[in-house]
Write an enzyme that holds these catalytic residues in place. Structure first.
Site, PDB file in Angstrom:
ATOM      1  CG  ASP A   1      -1.981   1.024   1.215  1.00  0.00           C
ATOM      2  OD1 ASP A   1      -1.722   2.134   0.720  1.00  0.00           O
ATOM      3  OD2 ASP A   1      -3.089   0.735   1.682  1.00  0.00           O
TER       4      ASP A   1
ATOM      5  CG  ASN B   1      -4.205  11.006  -6.807  1.00  0.00           C
ATOM      6  OD1 ASN B   1      -3.455  11.058  -7.765  1.00  0.00           O
ATOM      7  ND2 ASN B   1      -4.856   9.915  -6.474  1.00  0.00           N
TER       8      ASN B   1
ATOM      9  CG  ASP C   1      -3.163   8.335 -13.297  1.00  0.00           C
ATOM     10  OD1 ASP C   1      -3.680   7.916 -12.237  1.00  0.00           O
ATOM     11  OD2 ASP C   1      -3.828   8.806 -14.242  1.00  0.00           O
TER      12      ASP C   1
ATOM     13  CD  GLU D   1      -4.133   4.050  -1.861  1.00  0.00           C
ATOM     14  OE1 GLU D   1      -4.393   4.346  -0.694  1.00  0.00           O
ATOM     15  OE2 GLU D   1      -4.963   4.186  -2.787  1.00  0.00           O
TER      16      GLU D   1
END
Length: 199
Positions: A99, A107, A116, A142
């Site tokens: 993770d 983001n 991304d 993620e």
């Protein structure tokens, strides 16, 4: 006598005409047979080409359905199916969930395009650490799942450390600055049978 010869000649002419007509019909039938064979061959080729194209398209669609389009890794469906396949075959596996730490701020502060790119870079770092029968896929968001067939907990921890270290070395300076990437990794063992994941 002359009448008989004339009659015989007329009969011979009719027989000759009949033979020529039969021969012409046989020629026409032969030509028609060649045309039918050529059409059948063309149709067989066309059907073969269509079947090949359908098979190729079907494979492509299957690959797309089992691949995460952002990272190129197997998607959730594919990686969980791989784990189920191994467990059904009686193979115990070490499993790791990776993770990315603090991914939401990446983001929010730097945009989804940067997020991304981070996901792609992490996926590439994970893929570089895969050895032998190991496999990995993106669970979503993620999170990534790694499967180590036949591995024990200690060797899985060593792989987890390699993966963590590889991700920490990812150069993020082109997207943001201030901190390196870090991940949290959970390691467990999955055993065949109803008990499932333990340890």
């Amino acid at each position: 006598d002359t009448a008989a010869r004339d009659k015989e000649n007329a009969l011979l002419l009719r027989e000759k005409a009949a033979a020529e007509a039969t021969l012409e019909q046989e020629r026409r039938a032969g030509r028609l047979q060649v045309v039918v064979i050529a059409l059948a061959a063309a149709l067989a080729l066309l059907l073969g080409a269509l079947a090949w194209r359908h098979r190729r398209t079907s494979r492509t669609m299957h690959a797309l359905a089992m691949t995460d389009e952002l990272t190129g890794l197997p998607n959730r469906r594919a990686v969980l199916a791989r784990l189920a396949q191994l467990l059904d075959a009686g193979t115990h596996c070490a499993v790791m969930i990776v993770d990315i730490d603090h991914f939401k701020p990446i983001n929010d502060l730097h945009g989804h395009q940067a997020g991304d790119e981070v996901l792609r870079a992490v996926a590439a770092a994970i893929a570089m650490e895969l050895r032998g029968a190991m496999s990995a896929g993106r669970l979503g968001g993620e999170e990534f799942l790694l499967i180590l067939p036949g591995a024990e907990l200690e060797s899985a921890r060593q792989v987890a450390e390699r993966v963590r270290s590889a991700i920490a070395r990812v150069d993020v300076s082109r997207w943001f600055s201030g901190r390196p990437l870090s991940v949290s990794i959970g390691v467990s063992l999955a055993h065949p049978g109803p008990a499932g994941v333990t340890d």
